[in-house]
Design a protein around this motif. Structure first.
Motif, mmCIF file in Angstrom:
data_model
loop_
_atom_site.group_PDB
_atom_site.id
_atom_site.type_symbol
_atom_site.label_atom_id
_atom_site.label_comp_id
_atom_site.label_asym_id
_atom_site.label_seq_id
_atom_site.Cartn_x
_atom_site.Cartn_y
_atom_site.Cartn_z
ATOM 1 N N ILE A 13 4.305 9.208 3.368
ATOM 2 C CA ILE A 13 3.772 7.946 2.842
ATOM 3 C C ILE A 13 3.244 7.065 3.973
ATOM 4 O O ILE A 13 2.131 6.537 3.899
ATOM 5 C CB ILE A 13 4.864 7.197 2.029
ATOM 6 N N SER A 14 4.038 6.908 5.033
ATOM 7 C CA SER A 14 3.562 6.053 6.137
ATOM 8 C C SER A 14 2.256 6.614 6.693
ATOM 9 O O SER A 14 1.309 5.871 6.959
ATOM 10 C CB SER A 14 4.631 5.900 7.229
ATOM 11 N N CYS A 15 2.195 7.919 6.836
ATOM 12 C CA CYS A 15 0.981 8.514 7.401
ATOM 13 C C CYS A 15 -0.206 8.355 6.453
ATOM 14 O O CYS A 15 -1.343 8.147 6.904
ATOM 15 C CB CYS A 15 1.221 9.983 7.727
ATOM 16 N N SER A 16 0.061 8.432 5.149
ATOM 17 C CA SER A 16 -1.037 8.255 4.190
ATOM 18 C C SER A 16 -1.668 6.870 4.326
ATOM 19 O O SER A 16 -2.893 6.726 4.245
ATOM 20 C CB SER A 16 -0.523 8.430 2.751
ATOM 21 N N VAL A 17 -0.834 5.848 4.525
ATOM 22 C CA VAL A 17 -1.375 4.486 4.674
ATOM 23 C C VAL A 17 -2.246 4.409 5.929
ATOM 24 O O VAL A 17 -3.359 3.869 5.906
ATOM 25 C CB VAL A 17 -0.241 3.432 4.729
ATOM 26 N N VAL A 18 -1.754 4.988 7.009
ATOM 27 C CA VAL A 18 -2.493 4.919 8.276
ATOM 28 C C VAL A 18 -3.827 5.668 8.170
ATOM 29 O O VAL A 18 -4.884 5.146 8.548
ATOM 30 C CB VAL A 18 -1.618 5.488 9.427
ATOM 31 N N LEU A 19 -3.793 6.876 7.620
ATOM 32 C CA LEU A 19 -5.047 7.645 7.489
ATOM 33 C C LEU A 19 -6.014 6.971 6.526
ATOM 34 O O LEU A 19 -7.228 6.942 6.766
ATOM 35 C CB LEU A 19 -4.739 9.075 7.033
ATOM 36 N N LYS A 20 -5.480 6.421 5.446
ATOM 37 C CA LYS A 20 -6.337 5.701 4.484
ATOM 38 C C LYS A 20 -7.060 4.563 5.196
ATOM 39 O O LYS A 20 -8.270 4.406 5.068
ATOM 40 C CB LYS A 20 -5.484 5.158 3.337
ATOM 41 N N GLU A 22 0.831 -1.213 0.000
ATOM 42 C CA GLU A 22 0.000 0.000 0.000
ATOM 43 C C GLU A 22 0.860 1.254 0.000
ATOM 44 O O GLU A 22 0.542 2.247 -0.653
ATOM 45 C CB GLU A 22 -0.913 0.007 1.234
ATOM 46 N N ALA A 23 1.943 1.194 0.760
ATOM 47 C CA ALA A 23 2.842 2.359 0.829
ATOM 48 C C ALA A 23 3.409 2.678 -0.552
ATOM 49 O O ALA A 23 3.420 3.839 -0.985
ATOM 50 C CB ALA A 23 3.965 2.095 1.824
ATOM 51 N N PHE A 24 3.849 1.660 -1.264
ATOM 52 C CA PHE A 24 4.464 1.922 -2.575
ATOM 53 C C PHE A 24 3.409 2.295 -3.617
ATOM 54 O O PHE A 24 3.687 3.090 -4.527
ATOM 55 C CB PHE A 24 5.345 0.749 -3.008
ATOM 56 N N GLU A 25 2.217 1.770 -3.451
ATOM 57 C CA GLU A 25 1.120 2.190 -4.339
ATOM 58 C C GLU A 25 0.845 3.684 -4.139
ATOM 59 O O GLU A 25 0.745 4.459 -5.103
ATOM 60 C CB GLU A 25 -0.148 1.371 -4.029
ATOM 61 N N ILE A 26 0.744 4.090 -2.877
ATOM 62 C CA ILE A 26 0.461 5.502 -2.575
ATOM 63 C C ILE A 26 1.625 6.381 -3.019
ATOM 64 O O ILE A 26 1.426 7.490 -3.526
ATOM 65 C CB ILE A 26 0.136 5.668 -1.069
ATOM 66 N N LYS A 27 2.849 5.862 -2.869
ATOM 67 C CA LYS A 27 3.998 6.680 -3.265
ATOM 68 C C LYS A 27 3.983 6.945 -4.776
ATOM 69 O O LYS A 27 4.407 8.010 -5.227
ATOM 70 C CB LYS A 27 5.309 6.005 -2.845
ATOM 71 N N SER A 28 3.471 5.976 -5.525
ATOM 72 C CA SER A 28 3.451 6.171 -6.981
ATOM 73 C C SER A 28 2.228 6.996 -7.422
ATOM 74 O O SER A 28 2.192 7.492 -8.541
ATOM 75 C CB SER A 28 3.478 4.827 -7.705
ATOM 76 N N ASN A 29 1.243 7.116 -6.539
ATOM 77 C CA ASN A 29 0.058 7.927 -6.869
ATOM 78 C C ASN A 29 -0.566 8.421 -5.569
ATOM 79 O O ASN A 29 -1.502 7.821 -5.043
ATOM 80 C CB ASN A 29 -0.948 7.087 -7.682
ATOM 81 N N GLN A 45 7.108 7.035 12.406
ATOM 82 C CA GLN A 45 8.533 7.128 12.072
ATOM 83 C C GLN A 45 9.087 5.755 11.696
ATOM 84 O O GLN A 45 9.741 5.583 10.675
ATOM 85 C CB GLN A 45 9.315 7.714 13.262
ATOM 86 N N ALA A 46 8.789 4.754 12.526
ATOM 87 C CA ALA A 46 9.326 3.414 12.267
ATOM 88 C C ALA A 46 8.795 2.856 10.950
ATOM 89 O O ALA A 46 9.534 2.193 10.197
ATOM 90 C CB ALA A 46 8.976 2.485 13.425
ATOM 91 N N PHE A 47 7.536 3.124 10.648
ATOM 92 C CA PHE A 47 6.938 2.670 9.385
ATOM 93 C C PHE A 47 7.670 3.361 8.217
ATOM 94 O O PHE A 47 8.071 2.704 7.239
ATOM 95 C CB PHE A 47 5.441 3.015 9.422
ATOM 96 N N ALA A 48 7.912 4.651 8.331
ATOM 97 C CA ALA A 48 8.649 5.371 7.278
ATOM 98 C C ALA A 48 10.080 4.841 7.164
ATOM 99 O O ALA A 48 10.634 4.726 6.061
ATOM 100 C CB ALA A 48 8.667 6.866 7.577
ATOM 101 N N ASP A 49 10.685 4.505 8.285
ATOM 102 C CA ASP A 49 12.046 3.952 8.270
ATOM 103 C C ASP A 49 12.082 2.619 7.531
ATOM 104 O O ASP A 49 12.991 2.349 6.745
ATOM 105 C CB ASP A 49 12.556 3.750 9.708
ATOM 106 N N LEU A 50 11.057 1.802 7.779
ATOM 107 C CA LEU A 50 11.013 0.498 7.114
ATOM 108 C C LEU A 50 10.807 0.671 5.606
ATOM 109 O O LEU A 50 11.456 -0.008 4.795
ATOM 110 C CB LEU A 50 9.892 -0.366 7.719
ATOM 111 N N ILE A 51 9.939 1.595 5.230
ATOM 112 C CA ILE A 51 9.738 1.883 3.801
ATOM 113 C C ILE A 51 11.076 2.288 3.177
ATOM 114 O O ILE A 51 11.457 1.811 2.101
ATOM 115 C CB ILE A 51 8.695 3.015 3.614
ATOM 116 N N THR A 52 11.816 3.142 3.869
ATOM 117 C CA THR A 52 13.099 3.640 3.353
ATOM 118 C C THR A 52 14.106 2.497 3.209
ATOM 119 O O THR A 52 14.814 2.391 2.196
ATOM 120 C CB THR A 52 13.648 4.729 4.300
ATOM 121 N N ILE A 53 14.159 1.644 4.207
ATOM 122 C CA ILE A 53 15.099 0.517 4.148
ATOM 123 C C ILE A 53 14.755 -0.407 2.978
ATOM 124 O O ILE A 53 15.638 -0.862 2.246
ATOM 125 C CB ILE A 53 15.131 -0.225 5.510
#
Ligand code: AN0
Ligand code: CP
Length: 359
Positions: free
Chosen positions: A344-351, A39-46, A170-178
């Motif tokens: 991005i992490s916040c977008s997934v959570v709010l979605k 979901e994170a990468f889907e949101i990041k692309s759109n 923060q941790a969710f964003a860190d994992l996305i980054t890794i």
């Protein structure tokens, strides 16, 4: 107390959906990580794909403490989703709030959280709370007393924007980054980055304590450890001076290496952070600075022990205490893309929270 508050709290029953979130505190709340990452990468692309979800919905952000990234990225994520946003800085214009029950309120605090929370819940659909650890009473902090009151009395889905013991956005964003910079689990590498070591398989991620001049909470390292341990592609090693052991509820199962150099050897990612003494091995030390050893500052020599590791920090960072100018400015530093992924992490959570709301 509870009867009174229950009378005033908003009791709209949420529409239950498999994917919906009512609270976002721990990694378990987000469900399977693979799905969350997809979901994170889907949101990041759109990032505007789910703009319809937030129509006529209001996010309220409550800040008891300062913020740059959380404030901006959360507001941006909410706007991407079509939401209205209200921000309240409790210490800048609101009545001073009493948080403890039983206190005779004859001091400088004009209102109690037990009235303020249900009132806030009347004006919004989702609530984000930033309320740092006080670092004086471990039991009070580790019970997440303030956050739990929001969950109990607001009648709204509530997410942590760094609370006493956790910083999951923060941790969710860190994992996305890794994931992005590892080239694993389907994440597209972005920003022209290459894989950390060019091979498949587990990545060695090192959480290192670093010195600081002020006593800081354990929320960031707690959540970082919890999220990294939940991911099967990551081999987490934690390094810190003796006495700085983190709470077992977050780090159970993690390898702790007290020799920072040994920990750094072969690392693909170095995640630096200061935290004050968690009071695990000696409760009397809770919230104190019991080590200021500057040999723990991450410099180019430290980075030379690694597998050409990427450098990460959640920011804000004090240069030349936590990390030297050279390292944070190096091509291996991910601090800016990491901050960008907070949107991005916040977008997934709010979605997910919006999906669970009634119309
Ligand atoms: C906070 C902390 O260490 O928890 C916020 C980090 C995101 N940092 C400071 O207070 C400097
Ligand atoms: N990383 C982070 O949460 O930054 P802020 O404290 O600026 O929100």
């Amino acid at each position: 107390m509870y009867t009174f508050a229950a009378l005033y709290m908003n009791t709209n029953t949420p529409k239950t959906m498999e994917n919906s979130l009512r609270t976002f505190i721990n990694v378990q709340d987000i469900g399977p990580l693979d799905q969350a990452m997809a979901e994170a990468f889907e949101i990041k692309s759109n990032r505007y794909k789910y703009q319809h979800l937030g129509k006529n919905k209001t996010l309220m952000m409550i800040f008891f403490n300062n913020s740059l990234r959380t404030r901006l990225s959360t507001q941006k994520a909410a706007m991407n989703l079509g939401m209205n946003v209200i921000v309240l800085d409790v210490n800048a214009g609101a009545w001073k709030l009493e948080t403890e029950r039983g206190v005779i309120m004859d001091g400088d605090k004009s209102e109690h959280l037990l009235e303020a929370i249900p009132v806030m819940g009347c004006y919004c659909d989702i609530i984000g709370v930033r309320s740092f650890a006080g670092l004086t009473d471990r039991d009070y902090d580790y019970a997440e007393t303030v956050l739990q009151q929001f969950i109990r009395f607001s009648g709204r889905p509530v997410f942590a924007m760094e609370t006493a013991t956790v910083h999951p956005l923060q941790a969710f964003a860190d994992l996305i980054t890794i994931k992005e910079y590892s080239g694993i689990s389907g994440a597209n590498e972005t920003n022209g980055a290459s894989s950390a070591n060019g091979t498949s398989g587990k990545k060695k991620v090192v959480l290192t304590w670093a010195p600081h001049c002020r006593a800081l909470p354990q929320a960031v390292p707690n959540s970082f450890a919890q999220w990294m341990l939940a991911d099967n592609d990551i081999d987490l090693v934690i390094t810190h001076p003796k006495g700085y052991e983190l709470d077992a509820q977050f780090v159970k199962g993690a390898r702790v290496e007290y020799d920072q150099r040994k920990a750094f050897e072969g690392a693909d990612f170095i995640y630096a952070k200061n935290w004050s003494n968690p009071g695990v091995t000696n409760p009397e030390d809770y919230g104190k600075i019991t080590c200021d050893d500057r040999s723990w500052t991450v410099d180019t020599e430290h980075m030379s022990w690694t597998n050409n590791a990427k450098f990460m920090h959640c920011l804000p960072v004090r240069r030349n205490l936590i990390v030297t100018d050279d390292v944070i400015e190096s091509a291996n530093s991910l601090v800016i893309p990491e901050a960008a992924n907070r949107e991005i992490s916040c977008s997934v959570v709010l979605k997910r929270m919006l999906e669970g709301l009634g119309d």
